[in-house]
Each structure stands twice: as C-alpha cells, then as structure tokens.
Design a protein around this motif. Structure first.
Motif, PDB file in Angstrom:
ATOM      1  N   LYS A   8      13.599   2.270 -27.550  1.00 35.98           N
ATOM      2  CA  LYS A   8      13.443   0.882 -27.107  1.00 35.98           C
ATOM      3  C   LYS A   8      11.979   0.474 -27.096  1.00 35.98           C
ATOM      4  CE  LYS A   8      17.396   0.412 -24.004  1.00 35.98           C
ATOM      5  NZ  LYS A   8      17.705   0.505 -22.581  1.00 35.98           N
ATOM      6  N   LEU A   9      11.116   1.451 -26.814  1.00 39.76           N
ATOM      7  CA  LEU A   9       9.693   1.127 -26.646  1.00 39.76           C
ATOM      8  C   LEU A   9       8.994   0.854 -27.978  1.00 39.76           C
ATOM      9  CD1 LEU A   9       8.600   3.525 -23.767  1.00 39.76           C
ATOM     10  CD2 LEU A   9       9.558   1.236 -23.649  1.00 39.76           C
ATOM     11  N   MET A  10       9.734   1.018 -29.092  1.00 41.34           N
ATOM     12  CA  MET A  10       9.130   0.654 -30.379  1.00 41.34           C
ATOM     13  C   MET A  10       8.910  -0.860 -30.412  1.00 41.34           C
ATOM     14  SD  MET A  10       8.806   3.598 -31.383  1.00 41.34           S
ATOM     15  CE  MET A  10       8.043   3.407 -32.994  1.00 41.34           C
ATOM     16  N   ASN A  11       9.702  -1.580 -29.600  1.00 39.70           N
ATOM     17  CA  ASN A  11       9.570  -3.037 -29.529  1.00 39.70           C
ATOM     18  C   ASN A  11       8.413  -3.372 -28.582  1.00 39.70           C
ATOM     19  OD1 ASN A  11       9.738  -5.664 -28.632  1.00 39.70           O
ATOM     20  ND2 ASN A  11      11.981  -5.697 -28.548  1.00 39.70           N
ATOM     21  N   PRO A  12       7.295  -3.982 -29.091  1.00 37.09           N
ATOM     22  CA  PRO A  12       6.106  -4.245 -28.259  1.00 37.09           C
ATOM     23  C   PRO A  12       6.426  -5.042 -26.988  1.00 37.09           C
ATOM     24  CG  PRO A  12       5.618  -4.683 -30.561  1.00 37.09           C
ATOM     25  CD  PRO A  12       7.094  -4.426 -30.485  1.00 37.09           C
ATOM     26  N   LYS A  13       7.429  -5.965 -27.061  1.00 31.88           N
ATOM     27  CA  LYS A  13       7.740  -6.784 -25.884  1.00 31.88           C
ATOM     28  C   LYS A  13       8.368  -5.911 -24.781  1.00 31.88           C
ATOM     29  CE  LYS A  13       9.461 -11.351 -24.728  1.00 31.88           C
ATOM     30  NZ  LYS A  13      10.747 -11.447 -24.082  1.00 31.88           N
ATOM     31  N   GLU A  14       9.325  -5.057 -25.201  1.00 34.38           N
ATOM     32  CA  GLU A  14       9.948  -4.115 -24.245  1.00 34.38           C
ATOM     33  C   GLU A  14       8.877  -3.211 -23.632  1.00 34.38           C
ATOM     34  OE1 GLU A  14      13.143  -3.024 -23.353  1.00 34.38           O
ATOM     35  OE2 GLU A  14      14.405  -4.429 -24.453  1.00 34.38           O
ATOM     36  N   LEU A  15       7.993  -2.740 -24.499  1.00 33.40           N
ATOM     37  CA  LEU A  15       6.930  -1.831 -24.061  1.00 33.40           C
ATOM     38  C   LEU A  15       6.017  -2.531 -23.048  1.00 33.40           C
ATOM     39  CD1 LEU A  15       5.430   0.847 -24.301  1.00 33.40           C
ATOM     40  CD2 LEU A  15       4.208  -0.056 -26.280  1.00 33.40           C
ATOM     41  N   ALA A  16       5.622  -3.778 -23.360  1.00 28.93           N
ATOM     42  CA  ALA A  16       4.736  -4.536 -22.456  1.00 28.93           C
ATOM     43  C   ALA A  16       5.409  -4.718 -21.098  1.00 28.93           C
ATOM     44  CB  ALA A  16       4.377  -5.880 -23.068  1.00 28.93           C
ATOM     45  N   ASN A  17       6.741  -5.056 -21.124  1.00 29.78           N
ATOM     46  CA  ASN A  17       7.453  -5.245 -19.848  1.00 29.78           C
ATOM     47  C   ASN A  17       7.472  -3.974 -19.019  1.00 29.78           C
ATOM     48  OD1 ASN A  17       7.934  -7.916 -20.072  1.00 29.78           O
ATOM     49  ND2 ASN A  17       9.973  -7.712 -20.998  1.00 29.78           N
ATOM     50  N   LEU A  18       7.723  -2.835 -19.705  1.00 27.84           N
ATOM     51  CA  LEU A  18       7.755  -1.557 -18.991  1.00 27.84           C
ATOM     52  C   LEU A  18       6.390  -1.275 -18.355  1.00 27.84           C
ATOM     53  CD1 LEU A  18       9.448   1.324 -18.727  1.00 27.84           C
ATOM     54  CD2 LEU A  18       7.612   2.036 -20.246  1.00 27.84           C
ATOM     55  N   LEU A  19       5.328  -1.460 -19.128  1.00 22.41           N
ATOM     56  CA  LEU A  19       3.985  -1.162 -18.607  1.00 22.41           C
ATOM     57  C   LEU A  19       3.610  -2.122 -17.480  1.00 22.41           C
ATOM     58  CD1 LEU A  19       2.048  -0.363 -21.916  1.00 22.41           C
ATOM     59  CD2 LEU A  19       2.910   1.253 -20.211  1.00 22.41           C
TER      60      LEU A  19
END
Length: 676
Positions: free
Chosen positions: A553-564
């Motif tokens: 899922k974290l390959m998606n920059p938006k998902e990654l940004a939300n997680l961080l």
C-alpha cells in the motif's frame, strides 16, 4: 400553636448546631475525640493512647488513633474515666462525678500524693484547705522522682521556705480551666508574682513552662487542679542572657553578635532556638565555617535557620511537623520515642531551657540552610552524586565554589544509567552546557525563553501542564537556592538540538528507510521548516516488520504521506511531560494516546524505544512498530442474571486476542472475570 411549636423546634435545632460548632479549644477537641472513641465502654469513658514501655498517656486525635503511634512508637489504648468522673461498683463506665473537695484532698484524689505530702511539710496545707480560688499545677509523683537528688535535697532540707516558694510558683490566685489557658498567656504565680508561661498547641497539648498537663480540669471547692509532668521553676532571663551565660554556647554567642542578632534575642517574642553547641561548630569543615563567619549575609541566614517563628516546647511535638524558621524555609521538627528530631535526625541534646521570650533546645549539629551554601556544597549535599563527581572531573569546580551568579542543571543519578562516564572532550563540553550564565528561579521561567550556557549554547524553556523542561531535561525537584547560585535537579542529561528533525533522522542509521519514505511522500520540506513537531519515528525494524500487503500500500505516495503524518504530532512534547493520560493531535487522523509506565513512554500502546532526540523544530521519539489507531473495545451485555448479580458480556474476540494489553485493564465484576 403549630407555628409556635415549629419556631421552638427550630430554635432548639439552631442551639444544638451552635453547641456542636461552638469554638472549642484544641484540648477540648482531642478530649471530645477521646470521649467518642471511649463511649462504647460506658458514660464518661475516655480512650487514652499510652506509649508502650512508658507511662506517657495522651488524649488522641483521629490521625494518631488510626496510626496507633505517637513519636513513631506503637501505643496501646487504655480506657479511663474522663477528667472529673469516677467508676461505681457494678455499673458500666464512669457514671459518677468526682466528689467536690478542697484542693489539698483533690491532690490525693488525682494521685499527686508527693505534692500533697510536700504541701503538708511546707505548711501549705492550711492555705489550700481554706477559702480562696486557686489554680494548682500539681507535679505528678514521677515528676518529683525525676528531679536530681541534690535539687530535691536542697528544696526539702531548707527549713521549708524554699519548698513553699517552689510550690507557690505552681499556683495562681484564681481559678483557670483548660479553656482559660490560652496559647502564649502569662499568669502571675503566687511566688513573688513571677509569671508562668502557658502554651496551648493546635494538637491539643497544653503546657505550663514546657511541662505538659497530663490530667486537666480537676475541680475542687476552692479552685482547680491540673497535674503536670515535671516540676517547674521561675523564669527570669531572656534567651540572649541564657546564651550569654553558658560556656557550651561560646561560638554561638560570637556568631549572634557578628550577625547583629543580639537585639532580636533580647526583644519580646515567642522564639524557639535550636542552639548549636561549640561541638556542633567544630564538626563543620574549617574552610566552610570561616567562609560563613566572614560573610554577614550567609551568617544571618544560618542563624535564622536555627530559630523558629513560634515557641515549641519539646512536649508539644508528637509527630513530624514542618515549622517555619526566621530564615524563611521550614525545618521538619519531630520525635522518635524520647528523642526530639530535626529533619529526621536525633541531634537535640538538651531541651526546654525556657527564657522570658522563647525556649532553647541544644543541638550538637549545625543546620546549614541552602541559602548559606556554595553550589558545590549544594551539589554534594543532595541526591545528585554522579553529577557531582562528573562536574569535578570536568574541571568545573571553580564555577561551583565561587561567587558567580549561575544556575546548575544537575541530572539525577538515574539519568546516567547505561551511559559511559569516562571524561572525554565531548562530555566536558556537554557538562559546561549544564551551567546557565544567570541565577534563575524555576518559578520565573517562561515558555519560549532562551537560557545561555557557559558553553555559549542557547537552551529553550518549555512549559507543560505538569512539568517545566529545559530542552529535554525536566525539573524533577524543588529549586535549591544557594548563597550565590541556584541548582535545578533535572530528570535527564541535556541533549541540545543538533539540527532540524530531518537532520536528526539523516544523522541516525536506524532511520534510513524512514528518510527515503519521507522523501517519496514529499514531507522533507515540512520537517526542515520552523515549527514544533513531535515525530514518533519508525525505525528500519518497524518497516521490515510490516506485513507485505501493508508495505505494498505504501507504494502509493498519498497512502505513505497519510501514514507518516499520523506519526507526527503538531505540538512539541518531551518524554518528561507525558503523564499517564496525554492526548496529541496528529497531522492526519484522529488522535494519539500517550501514557507512561515504569518510565517507558507508550504511544497507542506501542513502546517508545528511545525518547527525546532534540531538534530545532521539534523532537523525535523512536518506535520499533508502525503506530496504528486504537480501536475502541465495545462491550455488549447479553443478559444479566440477577440471582448471581453477574453481568455477562460478549467481547468481539478479534479485539480480545490482539496483543493490546499494555496499559489495558481487565474488567471484573464482584471480583470475577465476566463470563465470555
């Protein structure tokens, strides 16, 4: 008629309330408490607490009753007739009032038979059997027995005039009940009108010339008798004269004169002086003593620290009590069995030397207040022993013994656990940054203030609801205010910031995966710009522990940004400011729940593995697990069986079995686990 009846009832109720709440003297209050504790044993029975192995008995207050201790020693409870009453054969309690007889006979009734015998021998019997209204403070038999033989011999052999004078000093020419014996009152005795000094303490103890009234308010036809626990003698000198005439207090006399306190000790007042003997002064390192004696400000503080604002006879102390000194701080005055203690130490060698304006207790150790100490003495006399050694090893002693106005930040010993204490140039530099260039009081520090150190760094002040921190180091105790410099005891070694949050992460190998993720998510600029961020930073281990599906899922920059962004709080929080329930709003998402247990910080029940990596625009706390929002556990009651009074709950098992027990409490009803 009904209205009248109501009014009468109302008036009666008011009278009753007024009687209950009437201003009672402290003695009446403990007497009443003792009556309440004794009433199951019958009318007019009082519960007394007797210190085991002694004859000392006390009426008690609530606290003593529950602790069953006086002066730290266990007590046994005895039930006795309250003052003025006696037992009747075959009846419960003490139903009969004592017969009212003259004072001479009353001395026998209250068991003061030695005083009665001496009254007869001194030809006082006729006077105290005759007309009049006297108050007699009658020494108990034990009090006479405790007098040194030579004093007793002199009294008794001296054609009875000395004995008569001594007894007359125990008498006042009017009737005074315990209610009339007000704190600080003076009454002229029947021996040349020399005053007797009354003290009526808030704990219910009443003394006359520091002798405790052990049986009070025994009425007689021609007055009243109070039994006291020692023989009292006339007081003619003020405390200054008492100090002047005692060779044991030579050094003290010189110090009092040098500090200009002679006048104070000659003036009217009710002082308590803990008088250090010559021996007490000799125990102090000569250089310290010379410094203090040569410094009028420190000397005055030192002496004032030995003087209490109020007069306390030793008998008034039955438990540790903080008492204010003229120096402004408090001494904990207490007792341990027969010993009187100061700050927990049994250093009082002689007590109750009474003057017209105060009482002197001799001490064989000098009490040095913080305000007379150098920084080095403050550090050495406190709990921060590791820091004390390190500051000396780093060659900073000159700053600790001089008269520079500085503030020392001294970390607790625990802060050095698992740290190398070998002296290196870096450690030396760090320790220099623990000394602030000004003398501060923690009470005057404000949020956002910058404090300059000897090493030239500027440290930031952070004010939280329950803590006050300088960078990552939170103040862990009251300030120690020395003669020239102050000391703050802090919970951690200072870790001044070495750059932005981004710089901190880049400089640490554990965060290499995270740094790449931040760059992919486009958050680099945010973590470099001015702000106050708290970043719960996942280590490489946290990313590698993620299930492959989540990682994809974290390959998606938006998902990654939300997680961080869920790991970044938008306010600044160091570990020392986390209480058992602290909430923080993340940049994205609902909330982060913080707590602390056994000095570990948890965020959403994930333990923080390293706290307080300080940055110019925030702080980083390392976590080895990716943080997820907490799901709320919901309980659905299925049914309730009233016969057993047990609730039955259905608990969604996927919540129950997850490893989320850190900080979670298990619900029980009537001490049983709920049936699942």
């Amino acid at each position: 008629g009904l209205e009248m009846k109501r009014l009468t009832l109302f008036a009666l109720a008011i009278t009753l309330i007024a009687t209950v709440f009437a201003a009672k003297t402290p003695y009446q209050a403990v007497l009443q408490h003792s009556r309440i504790r004794g009433r199951t044993h019958g009318p007019n029975v009082c519960a007394m607490q007797k210190i085991q192995g002694t004859d000392k008995k006390y009426f008690t207050n609530c606290k003593q009753w529950y602790h069953r201790k006086i002066c730290g020693k266990p007590t046994v409870v005895s039930y006795e007739c309250c003052p003025g009453y006696e037992k009747v054969i075959g009846e419960k309690g003490c139903p009969a009032a004592l017969p009212l007889v003259n004072i001479y006979k009353t001395l026998g009734v209250v068991g003061a038979t030695t005083t009665k015998m001496y009254s007869e021998r001194a030809k006082l019997q006729e006077e105290i059997e005759g007309p009049g209204s006297f108050t007699f403070f009658a020494p108990s038999n034990e009090a006479w027995a405790a007098l040194p033989t030579e004093i007793l011999d002199a009294l008794v052999s001296n054609v009875n005039i000395e004995l008569l004078n001594a007894l007359h000093y125990h008498m006042i020419n009017k009737r005074l009940t315990s209610d009339d014996l007000k704190h600080g009152a003076l009454f002229p005795s029947m021996y040349q009108d020399f005053d007797v000094h009354i003290h009526h303490y808030s704990n219910g103890i009443v003394t006359v010339n520091c002798a405790r009234l052990v049986k009070t308010d025994q009425h007689a036809t021609n007055g009243i008798v109070h039994v006291v626990d020692r023989v009292i003698t006339a007081i003619t000198n003020n405390v200054n004269s008492l100090i002047d005439t005692d060779d044991d207090l030579d050094t003290l006399r010189t110090a009092v004169a040098a500090a200009g306190l002679t006048n104070l000790l000659e003036n009217e007042g009710f002082y308590t002086i803990f008088a250090p003997t010559n021996e007490a002064f000799e125990k102090i390192p000569p250089e310290t003593l010379t410094r203090i004696l040569g410094d009028p400000v420190a000397l005055k503080d030192l002496l004032n620290y030995h003087i209490l604002k109020n007069l306390h006879c030793s008998e008034s102390i039955v438990a540790g009590t903080p008492l204010e000194t003229l120096q402004g701080t408090v001494l904990e005055v207490g007792c341990d069995g027969e010993e009187m203690t100061i700050n927990g130490k049994a250093i009082v060698t002689q007590r109750d030397k009474l003057g017209t304006n105060g009482v002197i207790h001799y001490v064989n150790e000098l009490l040095i207040p913080d305000s007379a100490k150098t920084l080095l003495e403050l550090v050495e006399g406190s709990v921060v022993t590791t820091a004390s050694k390190l500051f000396k090893d780093a060659g900073l002693t000159d700053h600790l013994i001089g008269s520079e106005a500085v503030t020392l930040l001294a970390p607790l010993n625990d802060a050095f656990k698992d740290k190398s204490l070998a002296m290196t140039p870096d450690l030396k530099k760090l320790l220099r940054n623990h000394i602030l260039k000004e003398k501060f009081s923690s009470k005057s520090l404000y949020h956002g203030q910058e404090l300059e150190t000897l090493g030239g760094l500027k440290l930031r002040v952070f004010v939280f609801r329950n803590s006050l921190c300088i960078e990552n180091a939170c103040i862990a105790a009251h300030d120690k205010n020395g003669r020239y410099a102050n000391m703050f005891i802090v919970d951690q070694i200072l870790a001044p910031p070495m750059g932005t949050v981004m710089d901190v992460l880049k400089a640490d190998d554990r965060f290499s995966t995270l740094v790449g993720a931040i760059q992919r998510a486009g958050l680099t600029e945010l973590l470099n710009k001015k702000g106050t961020y708290t970043f719960f930073a996942p280590t490489n281990a946290a990313f590698s522990a993620m299930p492959p599906a989540d990682l994809n899922k974290l390959m998606n920059p938006k998902e990654l940004a939300n997680l961080l962004r869920y790991h970044i709080g938008e306010e600044f929080l160091v570990s020392g400011a986390v209480t058992s329930h602290t909430r923080m709003k993340p940049l994205t998402g609902d909330k982060l729940e913080l707590g602390t247990r056994n000095s570990t910080v948890y965020v959403n029940r994930v333990p923080v593995v390293e706290t307080d990596l300080m940055a110019t625009n925030g702080v980083v706390h390392a976590v080895d697990v990716i943080i997820k929002p907490l799901r709320n556990i919901v309980f659905f009651p299925l049914y309730m069986s009233l016969s057993e009074q047990t609730c039955h709950f259905w608990i969604p098992t996927n919540h129950w079995n997850r490893n989320e027990t850190a900080g979670a409490s298990v619900i029980t009803l009537n001490g049983k686990m709920p049936d699942v």
